[in-house]
Scaffold this motif. Structure first.
Motif: not given
Length: 436
Positions: A262-289
């Motif tokens: 039921w999730v809409r992709p555009v809305d999802l990207l907006s709400k997950m931006r903090d996690a995606l930015v942290m993933a790029f900056s830390t290069s660690s999916s574990t730290a971003t978990m």
């Protein structure tokens, strides 16, 4: 005055030289790895230009370091897979659904990577020296025959021969057996031993990682000295190819989310931006978990079980971006060497990359170790892995974002198309102001 200075003099004379060495090592490790690699790259270019063809002899240093990495790979895969199986808090149909989603996403990622690498052929824009190791072991024979050769003949044989499929077979068998025993026996000590072994291997891995900038220096100098700067042209094409493949994988995730939840992709990207930015900056999916989980629960509004299985459990097995990258790296180096991998060899790359992605999950820089397994599976010279490291620091951040998007995709697919009415009512109660 002399008696007052004597304690200071005594302290200086009794000072342990190892303290100074530890402080220097601490300072060295405080510098980000990608910066150390870039310094090694610059020095390698300089030394290669100054020495010319004799610089090729420096490659022996990188070969020694890679031999050490290869020696760690079987033990790393073994304890990582057993630890993941023992500590994964998932059962029954949920486990089967989760496993299906993880395998599907990883397989699609690798196939996208191989498709892009075969179409763009980034390795054809540069040339490397022919391999000195034998490369005809997998030249013929069916995929079934090649996989049959990887079935272990004894329990210890896979660990001795670096047979990754055999190692994973043993790890899965022992992991499932120990998990079954846990219902009737106290295996706390066994679990602690496995976790301690895991941590010990990671410590040894970081010792070897400290030498990686030196390996980059020697590899780059050994290439530029006799053959010039053509290798960097190929790396530019490789960056473009990997970014295109990662973009296509992101499109796959969003399309699956749009059709299967039921999730809409555009809305999802907006709400997950903090996690995606942290993933790029830390290069660690574990730290971003933790950030990923919190965003899925509080901002997107997924159920607790969907968010936890996708972001917390799935992340222990899910490394789609890494699997895609390792498959593309194998084809890239093969193209630079003038070796076109057959369909059966590329299928072996798919299987090895899936297995290696499980072993690499949650371990910093472990992709460097598991990539040696993928290269060895199709008899590519592993010393050329260091050619990729000058651009790996950037691509690593990009593929970590894809890893996190994979976790988000799994969580949304587990959520399904029906939005929980109970959750909606609870959220409305939370936002309704209390009467004065």
């Amino acid at each position: 005055m002399a008696p007052q200075l004597s304690p200071i003099l005594d302290y200086q004379s009794n000072r342990d030289p190892s303290d100074e060495h530890r402080s220097l090592l601490k300072l060295y490790r405080s510098i980000p790895l990608y910066l150390r690699i870039l310094v090694g790259l610059a020095l390698g270019v300089l030394i290669g230009v100054l020495l010319g063809p004799p610089a090729e002899h420096l490659k022996i240093v990188s070969q020694i370091i890679l031999r050490c990495l290869g020696a760690l790979a079987p033990a790393l895969i073994l304890v990582a897979v057993i630890d993941s199986i023992l500590n994964a808090n998932v059962k029954g149909r949920g486990a089967a659904h989760l496993a299906f989603l993880l395998i599907l996403n990883t397989t699609v990622a690798i196939l996208i990577g191989l498709l892009v690498a075969n179409v763009i052929r980034p390795g054809k824009h540069a040339h490397l020296a022919p391999a000195t190791q034998p490369t005809d072991q997998l030249a013929g024979g069916s995929i079934g025959k090649q996989l049959m050769e990887n079935i272990p003949k004894s329990v210890l044989e896979p660990l001795v021969s670096n047979n990754v499929i055999g190692v994973v077979f043993l790890a899965v068998a022992f992991g499932i057996a120990l998990r079954r025993l846990a219902s009737d026996h106290d295996i706390t000590i066994v679990n602690q031993v496995i976790q301690l072994a895991f941590k010990a291997i990671v410590i040894i891995l970081h010792w070897i990682i400290d030498l990686v900038p030196l390996a980059v220096l020697c590899t780059v100098a050994g290439e530029i000295g006799p053959r010039g700067f053509g290798v960097f042209k190929g790396l530019a094409w490789f960056i473009v190819a990997v970014l295109i493949a990662l973009f296509l994988q992101a499109v796959w995730y969003l399309a699956r989310i749009r059709l299967g939840s039921w999730v809409r992709p555009v809305d999802l990207l907006s709400k997950m931006r903090d996690a995606l930015v942290m993933a790029f900056s830390t290069s660690s999916s574990t730290a971003t978990m933790p950030v990923t989980y919190a965003a899925l629960r509080e901002r997107v509004g997924l159920r607790e079980d969907s968010a936890s299985m996708g972001a917390l459990v799935g992340s222990n097995f899910n490394n789609d971006g890494t699997a895609l990258y390792e498959a593309m790296a194998a084809l890239f180096i093969a193209q630079m060497l003038g070796q076109d991998l057959s369909l059966s060899q590329q299928l072996v790359v798919v299987i090895m990359a899936i297995i290696a992605s499980v072993g690499a999950a949650g371990i910093p820089e472990a992709g460097l170790v598991t990539m040696t397994l993928v290269f060895n599976a199709v008899n590519l010279p592993v010393q050329y892995i260091f050619i990729l490291l000058p651009v790996d620091w950037f691509l690593d951040r990009c593929r970590t974002m894809i890893n996190v998007m994979g976790d988000v995709n799994v969580a949304c697919m587990l959520e399904g198309k029906e939005k929980s009415e109970l959750r909606i009512e609870n959220r409305e109660e939370e936002t309704t102001p209390l009467p004065a």
